[in-house]
Write an enzyme that holds these catalytic residues in place. Structure first.
Site, short mmCIF file in Angstrom:
data_model
loop_
_atom_site.label_atom_id
_atom_site.label_comp_id
_atom_site.label_asym_id
_atom_site.label_seq_id
_atom_site.Cartn_x
_atom_site.Cartn_y
_atom_site.Cartn_z
N ASP A 74 -15.06 -0.07 -16.30
CA ASP A 74 -14.55 -0.91 -15.21
C ASP A 74 -15.77 -1.44 -14.46
O ASP A 74 -16.91 -1.15 -14.81
CB ASP A 74 -13.62 -0.08 -14.29
CG ASP A 74 -12.52 -0.95 -13.67
OD1 ASP A 74 -12.84 -2.06 -13.20
OD2 ASP A 74 -11.37 -0.52 -13.65
N ILE A 75 -15.54 -2.19 -13.41
CA ILE A 75 -16.68 -2.73 -12.66
C ILE A 75 -17.41 -1.58 -11.94
O ILE A 75 -16.82 -0.52 -11.69
CB ILE A 75 -16.24 -3.82 -11.65
CG1 ILE A 75 -15.22 -3.26 -10.66
CG2 ILE A 75 -15.69 -5.03 -12.39
CD1 ILE A 75 -14.90 -4.23 -9.52
N PRO A 76 -18.70 -1.78 -11.63
CA PRO A 76 -19.49 -0.68 -11.07
C PRO A 76 -18.87 -0.03 -9.84
O PRO A 76 -18.87 1.21 -9.71
CB PRO A 76 -20.84 -1.34 -10.74
CG PRO A 76 -20.95 -2.45 -11.74
CD PRO A 76 -19.54 -2.97 -11.93
N ASN A 77 -18.32 -0.80 -8.93
CA ASN A 77 -17.76 -0.22 -7.70
C ASN A 77 -16.63 0.76 -8.02
O ASN A 77 -16.53 1.84 -7.44
CB ASN A 77 -17.26 -1.34 -6.78
CG ASN A 77 -16.71 -0.80 -5.48
OD1 ASN A 77 -17.40 -0.11 -4.74
ND2 ASN A 77 -15.44 -1.07 -5.22
N THR A 78 -15.77 0.37 -8.96
CA THR A 78 -14.66 1.24 -9.33
C THR A 78 -15.18 2.51 -10.00
O THR A 78 -14.70 3.61 -9.73
CB THR A 78 -13.70 0.48 -10.28
OG1 THR A 78 -13.29 -0.70 -9.61
CG2 THR A 78 -12.49 1.32 -10.64
N ASP A 128 -11.97 13.30 -21.25
CA ASP A 128 -12.37 12.21 -22.16
C ASP A 128 -11.76 10.88 -21.71
O ASP A 128 -10.94 10.29 -22.40
CB ASP A 128 -11.91 12.58 -23.58
CG ASP A 128 -12.53 11.70 -24.64
OD1 ASP A 128 -13.44 10.91 -24.32
OD2 ASP A 128 -12.09 11.79 -25.81
N LEU A 129 -12.21 10.39 -20.56
CA LEU A 129 -11.60 9.20 -19.97
C LEU A 129 -12.14 7.89 -20.54
O LEU A 129 -11.55 6.83 -20.33
CB LEU A 129 -11.80 9.21 -18.45
CG LEU A 129 -11.12 10.36 -17.70
CD1 LEU A 129 -11.50 10.33 -16.22
CD2 LEU A 129 -9.61 10.28 -17.86
N LYS A 130 -13.27 7.91 -21.21
CA LYS A 130 -13.91 6.70 -21.75
C LYS A 130 -13.90 5.59 -20.70
O LYS A 130 -13.35 4.50 -20.89
CB LYS A 130 -13.23 6.26 -23.05
CG LYS A 130 -13.29 7.34 -24.13
CD LYS A 130 -12.66 6.91 -25.43
CE LYS A 130 -12.77 7.96 -26.51
NZ LYS A 130 -11.87 9.11 -26.34
N LYS A 159 -10.87 19.76 -24.37
CA LYS A 159 -10.90 18.32 -24.04
C LYS A 159 -9.49 17.80 -23.79
O LYS A 159 -8.59 18.03 -24.60
CB LYS A 159 -11.53 17.54 -25.22
CG LYS A 159 -11.63 16.05 -24.97
CD LYS A 159 -12.40 15.36 -26.07
CE LYS A 159 -11.55 14.83 -27.18
NZ LYS A 159 -10.66 13.73 -26.82
N THR A 209 -15.24 6.81 -33.70
CA THR A 209 -15.36 7.21 -35.11
C THR A 209 -14.27 6.59 -35.99
O THR A 209 -14.30 6.72 -37.20
CB THR A 209 -15.31 8.74 -35.24
OG1 THR A 209 -14.19 9.23 -34.50
CG2 THR A 209 -16.58 9.38 -34.71
N ASP A 267 -4.90 17.35 -27.85
CA ASP A 267 -4.16 16.08 -27.93
C ASP A 267 -2.66 16.33 -28.02
O ASP A 267 -2.03 16.13 -29.08
CB ASP A 267 -4.67 15.25 -29.12
CG ASP A 267 -6.07 14.71 -28.85
OD1 ASP A 267 -6.34 14.31 -27.71
OD2 ASP A 267 -6.89 14.70 -29.78
N GLY A 325 -10.00 18.75 -33.29
CA GLY A 325 -8.64 18.79 -32.78
C GLY A 325 -7.67 19.33 -33.80
O GLY A 325 -7.42 20.54 -33.90
N ARG A 326 -7.13 18.41 -34.62
CA ARG A 326 -6.01 18.76 -35.49
C ARG A 326 -6.30 19.89 -36.47
O ARG A 326 -5.39 20.66 -36.78
CB ARG A 326 -5.54 17.49 -36.22
CG ARG A 326 -4.81 16.55 -35.30
CD ARG A 326 -4.68 15.15 -35.84
NE ARG A 326 -5.93 14.41 -35.72
CZ ARG A 326 -6.05 13.09 -35.91
NH1 ARG A 326 -4.98 12.39 -36.26
NH2 ARG A 326 -7.20 12.47 -35.76
O1 LIG Z 1 -15.37 8.33 -31.29
C1 LIG Z 1 -14.55 9.20 -30.95
C2 LIG Z 1 -14.43 9.64 -29.65
C3 LIG Z 1 -13.54 10.64 -29.35
N1 LIG Z 1 -12.77 11.18 -30.31
C4 LIG Z 1 -11.84 12.25 -29.91
O2 LIG Z 1 -12.09 13.44 -30.67
C5 LIG Z 1 -10.89 14.09 -31.03
C6 LIG Z 1 -10.82 14.25 -32.53
O3 LIG Z 1 -9.62 14.94 -32.87
P1 LIG Z 1 -9.28 15.33 -34.37
O4 LIG Z 1 -7.87 15.81 -34.31
O5 LIG Z 1 -10.25 16.41 -34.77
O6 LIG Z 1 -9.42 14.12 -35.22
C7 LIG Z 1 -9.74 13.26 -30.44
O7 LIG Z 1 -9.31 13.86 -29.24
C8 LIG Z 1 -10.37 11.91 -30.15
O8 LIG Z 1 -9.83 11.32 -28.98
C9 LIG Z 1 -12.87 10.74 -31.58
O9 LIG Z 1 -12.15 11.22 -32.47
N2 LIG Z 1 -13.78 9.77 -31.89
#
Ligand SMILES: O=c1ccn([C@@H]2O[C@H](COP(=O)(O)O)[C@@H](O)[C@H]2O)c(=O)[nH]1
Length: 239
Positions: free
Chosen positions: A67-71, A62-64, A36, A126, A14, A217-218
């Site tokens: 959008d509509i199905p065609n896209t 991690d694009l989450k 990621k 989360t 991140d 991540g952090r």
């Molecule tokens: O529900 C979700 C979905 C994705 N994330 C992603 O995980 C990491 C967590 O990073 P930390 O620094 O360990 O907190 C981050 O890239 C989020 O986009 C999530 O936290 N929860």
């Protein structure tokens, strides 16, 4: 560190700093199997993804998607052509939307003679707790019920797994396919800051609940000694 052990850990990159992203992959690729990216991809594009893949690691995009199905069919093709390994989708877009990505990814992989990414439904972020679910998202019921509902929908649509909080895997896995892939962000070493997560657990709790892959991540990226921090997390995963 074996490949199997490394591939239980995903580092969330991140940051928007391209040099930092690639430098971190170089520094940790013998310890971490998946990397990621999300905002870094938006800024630097597919070239960055290719540069990470060239380092012989797996990429979680991690694009989450929502959008509509065609896209989303176009996204299914694009992420398969790009050669990434994991891609996230927002199940609140419904069955047709999720099926459309899954079908396009499978069709593209067959055309290319390659594999396709695992497609993961993000059940509930989360950072969402009971209050946010009921009062801001205006969804009735418990967090646990909503996570379960979205997980079942993702499985019905043919996705390969879900993203959920560490404690949730154990409660729902008996209703889901045996080979379903469980990704848990929001895991921490005991005593580490929760940051902006509301539904968290320790790394060990996530593993005990059946997580396939932990996203961290952090705790690692911001550590003074990243290798030491990654080893500390791995120690809790493979113990
Ligand atoms: O529900 C979700 C979905 C994705 N994330 C992603 O995980 C990491 C967590 O990073 P930390 O620094 O360990 O907190 C981050 O890239 C989020 O986009 C999530 O936290 N929860």
């Amino acid at each position: 560190m074996s490949i199997e052990e490394r591939e239980r850990l995903c580092l969330a990159l991140d940051t928007l700093d391209r040099d930092e992203i690639l430098g971190t992959v170089d520094e940790l690729k013998d310890l971490v199997g998946y990397f990621k990216i999300h905002a870094g991809f938006t800024l630097h594009g597919p070239g960055l993804v290719r540069d990470i893949l060239a380092r012989d690691v797996k990429v979680f995009l991690d694009l989450k998607l929502y959008d509509i199905p065609n896209t989303l069919a176009h996204y299914g093709e694009a992420v398969t052509r790009l050669g990434v390994h994991l891609v996230t989708i927002d199940p609140s877009g419904g069955l047709a939307m999720m099926r459309s990505v899954a079908e396009a990814a499978a069709r593209t992989a067959a055309e290319l003679g390659t594999g396709r990414p695992k497609l993961l439904g993000v059940t509930l972020l989360t950072s969402v707790d009971q209050h946010v679910l009921n009062n801001e998202m205006n969804i009735a019921g418990t967090v646990e019920d909503e996570v379960r509902r979205r997980a079942l929908l993702a499985a019905e649509a043919g996705l390969d797994g879900i993203v959920c909080a560490p404690a949730e895997t154990r409660a729902i896995r008996h209703e889901l396919p045996a080979d379903f892939f469980y990704v848990t962000p929001g895991t921490r070493s005991a005593g580490h800051s929760n940051h902006d997560h509301k539904r968290i657990g320790t790394h060990a709790e996530a593993v005990a609940g059946g997580a396939s892959l932990l996203v961290v991540g952090r705790e690692i990226r911001q550590a003074a000694d990243r290798r030491k921090a990654a080893l500390k997390v791995l120690d809790q995963i493979i113990r």
